[in-house]
Design a protein around this motif. Structure first.
Motif, PDB file in Angstrom:
ATOM      1  N   LEU A  41      45.507  50.579  52.393  1.00  0.00           N
ATOM      2  CA  LEU A  41      43.552  51.734  51.658  1.00  0.00           C
ATOM      3  C   LEU A  41      44.102  50.662  50.129  1.00  0.00           C
ATOM      4  N   PHE A  42      44.866  51.034  50.009  1.00  0.00           N
ATOM      5  CA  PHE A  42      45.131  51.258  48.168  1.00  0.00           C
ATOM      6  C   PHE A  42      44.708  49.523  48.141  1.00  0.00           C
ATOM      7  N   ILE A  43      45.555  49.120  48.592  1.00  0.00           N
ATOM      8  CA  ILE A  43      45.401  47.301  47.980  1.00  0.00           C
ATOM      9  C   ILE A  43      44.229  47.130  48.587  1.00  0.00           C
ATOM     10  N   GLU A  44      43.957  47.591  49.275  1.00  0.00           N
ATOM     11  CA  GLU A  44      42.177  46.819  49.967  1.00  0.00           C
ATOM     12  C   GLU A  44      40.932  47.083  48.847  1.00  0.00           C
ATOM     13  N   SER A  45      41.630  48.771  48.247  1.00  0.00           N
ATOM     14  CA  SER A  45      40.310  48.756  47.394  1.00  0.00           C
ATOM     15  C   SER A  45      40.888  47.980  46.099  1.00  0.00           C
ATOM     16  N   LEU A  46      41.954  48.217  45.683  1.00  0.00           N
ATOM     17  CA  LEU A  46      42.062  47.425  44.258  1.00  0.00           C
ATOM     18  C   LEU A  46      41.251  45.769  44.556  1.00  0.00           C
ATOM     19  N   GLY A  47      41.171  45.765  46.000  1.00  0.00           N
ATOM     20  CA  GLY A  47      41.120  43.934  46.407  1.00  0.00           C
ATOM     21  C   GLY A  47      39.553  44.048  45.954  1.00  0.00           C
ATOM     22  N   ALA A  48      38.726  44.811  46.701  1.00  0.00           N
ATOM     23  CA  ALA A  48      37.568  45.016  46.688  1.00  0.00           C
ATOM     24  C   ALA A  48      37.151  44.888  45.358  1.00  0.00           C
ATOM     25  N   SER A  49      37.860  45.295  44.565  1.00  0.00           N
ATOM     26  CA  SER A  49      37.197  46.042  43.234  1.00  0.00           C
ATOM     27  C   SER A  49      37.130  44.748  41.936  1.00  0.00           C
ATOM     28  N   PHE A  50      38.090  43.775  43.081  1.00  0.00           N
ATOM     29  CA  PHE A  50      37.966  41.521  42.271  1.00  0.00           C
ATOM     30  C   PHE A  50      37.445  40.898  43.014  1.00  0.00           C
ATOM     31  N   SER A  51      36.921  40.910  43.871  1.00  0.00           N
ATOM     32  CA  SER A  51      36.779  40.543  45.239  1.00  0.00           C
ATOM     33  C   SER A  51      35.522  39.394  44.496  1.00  0.00           C
ATOM     34  N   GLY A  52      34.647  40.424  43.703  1.00  0.00           N
ATOM     35  CA  GLY A  52      34.150  39.342  43.200  1.00  0.00           C
ATOM     36  C   GLY A  52      33.358  38.213  42.390  1.00  0.00           C
ATOM     37  N   GLY A  53      34.720  37.663  42.050  1.00  0.00           N
ATOM     38  CA  GLY A  53      34.606  36.480  41.101  1.00  0.00           C
ATOM     39  C   GLY A  53      35.853  36.961  40.221  1.00  0.00           C
ATOM     40  N   GLU A  54      35.262  36.166  38.578  1.00  0.00           N
ATOM     41  CA  GLU A  54      35.864  36.489  37.781  1.00  0.00           C
ATOM     42  C   GLU A  54      36.020  38.470  37.381  1.00  0.00           C
ATOM     43  N   PRO A  55      37.134  38.654  36.946  1.00  0.00           N
ATOM     44  CA  PRO A  55      37.599  40.428  36.581  1.00  0.00           C
ATOM     45  C   PRO A  55      36.380  40.030  35.469  1.00  0.00           C
ATOM     46  N   PRO A  56      35.734  41.703  35.096  1.00  0.00           N
ATOM     47  CA  PRO A  56      34.946  42.009  34.527  1.00  0.00           C
ATOM     48  C   PRO A  56      34.988  41.605  32.830  1.00  0.00           C
ATOM     49  N   TRP A  57      36.470  42.174  32.614  1.00  0.00           N
ATOM     50  CA  TRP A  57      36.995  41.501  31.080  1.00  0.00           C
ATOM     51  C   TRP A  57      36.586  39.748  30.552  1.00  0.00           C
ATOM     52  N   ASP A  58      37.218  39.157  32.040  1.00  0.00           N
ATOM     53  CA  ASP A  58      36.909  37.483  31.835  1.00  0.00           C
ATOM     54  C   ASP A  58      35.498  37.234  31.906  1.00  0.00           C
ATOM     55  N   LYS A  59      34.629  37.824  32.357  1.00  0.00           N
ATOM     56  CA  LYS A  59      33.484  37.733  33.234  1.00  0.00           C
ATOM     57  C   LYS A  59      32.641  37.504  31.687  1.00  0.00           C
ATOM     58  N   ALA A  60      33.199  38.509  30.685  1.00  0.00           N
ATOM     59  CA  ALA A  60      32.418  39.201  29.408  1.00  0.00           C
ATOM     60  C   ALA A  60      32.757  37.576  28.383  1.00  0.00           C
ATOM     61  N   LEU A  61      34.308  36.919  28.246  1.00  0.00           N
ATOM     62  CA  LEU A  61      34.550  35.971  27.743  1.00  0.00           C
ATOM     63  C   LEU A  61      33.690  34.769  27.770  1.00  0.00           C
ATOM     64  N   ILE A  62      33.629  34.097  29.465  1.00  0.00           N
ATOM     65  CA  ILE A  62      32.748  33.472  29.626  1.00  0.00           C
ATOM     66  C   ILE A  62      31.479  33.011  29.513  1.00  0.00           C
ATOM     67  N   GLU A  63      31.411  34.341  29.667  1.00  0.00           N
ATOM     68  CA  GLU A  63      28.816  34.516  29.166  1.00  0.00           C
ATOM     69  C   GLU A  63      28.822  34.119  27.413  1.00  0.00           C
ATOM     70  N   GLN A  64      29.647  34.103  27.542  1.00  0.00           N
ATOM     71  CA  GLN A  64      29.966  34.424  25.374  1.00  0.00           C
ATOM     72  C   GLN A  64      30.361  32.907  24.913  1.00  0.00           C
ATOM     73  N   GLY A  65      31.351  31.957  25.751  1.00  0.00           N
ATOM     74  CA  GLY A  65      32.016  30.786  25.313  1.00  0.00           C
ATOM     75  C   GLY A  65      33.091  30.894  25.088  1.00  0.00           C
ATOM     76  N   LEU A  66      33.532  32.101  24.944  1.00  0.00           N
ATOM     77  CA  LEU A  66      34.476  32.435  24.353  1.00  0.00           C
ATOM     78  C   LEU A  66      36.117  31.632  25.105  1.00  0.00           C
ATOM     79  N   THR A  67      35.901  31.439  26.517  1.00  0.00           N
ATOM     80  CA  THR A  67      36.857  31.190  26.848  1.00  0.00           C
ATOM     81  C   THR A  67      36.151  30.016  28.449  1.00  0.00           C
ATOM     82  N   PRO A  68      36.963  28.946  28.468  1.00  0.00           N
ATOM     83  CA  PRO A  68      36.347  28.249  29.533  1.00  0.00           C
ATOM     84  C   PRO A  68      36.391  29.128  31.404  1.00  0.00           C
ATOM     85  N   PRO A  69      35.066  28.596  32.088  1.00  0.00           N
ATOM     86  CA  PRO A  69      35.582  29.412  33.052  1.00  0.00           C
ATOM     87  C   PRO A  69      36.608  28.384  33.961  1.00  0.00           C
TER      88      PRO A  69
END
Length: 317
Positions: free
Chosen positions: A284-312
């Motif tokens: 249950l614990f691992i599935e809960s963590l996995g579900a939180s990051f199953s939508g692609g990039e983690p939120p902190w990296d998504k923000a950097l990619i959107e601002q062009g600060l790091t490559p996708p």
């Protein structure tokens, strides 16, 4: 004599190679654990451990007995958890060892969501950058960037851990911005001491051969948060995981150094014993963590990619 409790005590002593540590993990006195193991030895008619003042090792009998006992304890606990699931109330203690950089600043909301869903599961969470064998140290799971330390462990990837070199604008204005990786030798460097690659730093640039350097830091630390504070004091250039650096980079307080070069990424993974793969609370614990990051990039990296600060694209060794 409760045979199951005696077997559970035997298994924990075998895992930790210590009666004192087994007692601490089981929340019992050392005398109780010792008595339970001795009672089991009396039933079997042979010693399960070779004991000295410094070491506790499985005897030949203990080695033959251990694996079946481990499976019995694991399966029994799993069955109890499944019965609780049937009743809709998974409960009990889950011991987690987790990487500091992830837990500070990112994990609290995930833990809240998990506990709101499973209020009767008690989390005993130890935060450290140490690389451990969760079985030997009495944890159900370790969240870490290192590969499992033994064949008895398996891992499940959760999210990538990108890294960047960065500095404050004030520092770069005063000391200049490196253009090539070798320019880092002319700067004060702060580096994390716990990466699996140790002192080997390889820089990748599209269309060019990679550059590998043995960098000489003036500050090494096992705390990425200390390194973040250090760079915010305009003290030098540091390498930080984006999960720690993203806020400063997005706000402009920090700037990426050598933006045309990439470092390889690691993965934060859940590492646990093969024999616990079906354990209910752990699943249950691992599935809960996995579900939180199953939508692609983690939120902190998504923000950097959107601002062009790091490559996708993700670069892995």
């Amino acid at each position: 004599m409760d045979r199951f409790l005696s077997i559970e005590a035997f298994v924990r002593v075998a895992q930790t190679q210590s009666f004192a540590e087994a007692a601490r993990q089981l929340r019992l006195s050392r005398a109780v654990v010792t008595t339970r193991v001795q009672q089991l030895e009396e039933v079997l008619g042979d010693a399960l451990f070779h004991r000295t003042t410094r070491t506790v090792r499985l005897s030949e009998m203990g080695q033959a007995f251990y694996r079946d006992c481990l499976e019995l304890v694991t399966r029994t606990n799993d069955l109890v958890d499944q019965m609780r699931e049937v009743r809709g109330t998974p409960a009990g203690l889950l011991r987690v060892h987790a990487l500091t950089g992830f837990m500070l600043g990112h994990a609290a909301s995930l833990l809240r969501e998990f506990q709101e869903r499973y209020p009767d599961i008690v989390l005993d969470l130890f935060v450290s950058d140490a690389v451990i064998d969760p079985v030997k140290q009495g944890f159900d799971v370790a969240l870490q960037i290192f590969k499992p330390v033994s064949d008895e462990l398996v891992s499940r990837r959760l999210f990538p851990v990108r890294r960047v070199f960065c500095a404050s604008s004030e520092y770069l204005l005063k000391h200049g911005s490196p253009r090539m990786p070798r320019d880092l030798f002319g700067h004060r460097l702060g580096l994390y001491s716990g990466y699996p690659t140790r002192d080997r730093w390889t820089f990748h640039r599209a269309g060019e051969d990679s550059v590998t350097l043995d960098l000489k830091p003036v500050l090494m630390s096992n705390s990425v948060h200390l390194l973040r504070d250090y760079v915010c004091e305009h003290a030098g250039i540091v390498c930080l995981p984006t999960l720690v650096a993203a806020e400063g980079l997005c706000s402009g307080r920090l700037r990426i150094v050598l933006p045309d070069y990439q470092l390889s990424a690691f993965w934060l993974s859940a590492v646990y014993a093969r024999t616990l793969r079906g354990a209910f609370k752990l699943r249950l614990f691992i599935e809960s963590l996995g579900a939180s990051f199953s939508g692609g990039e983690p939120p902190w990296d998504k923000a950097l990619i959107e601002q062009g600060l790091t490559p996708p694209q993700l670069l892995e060794d």
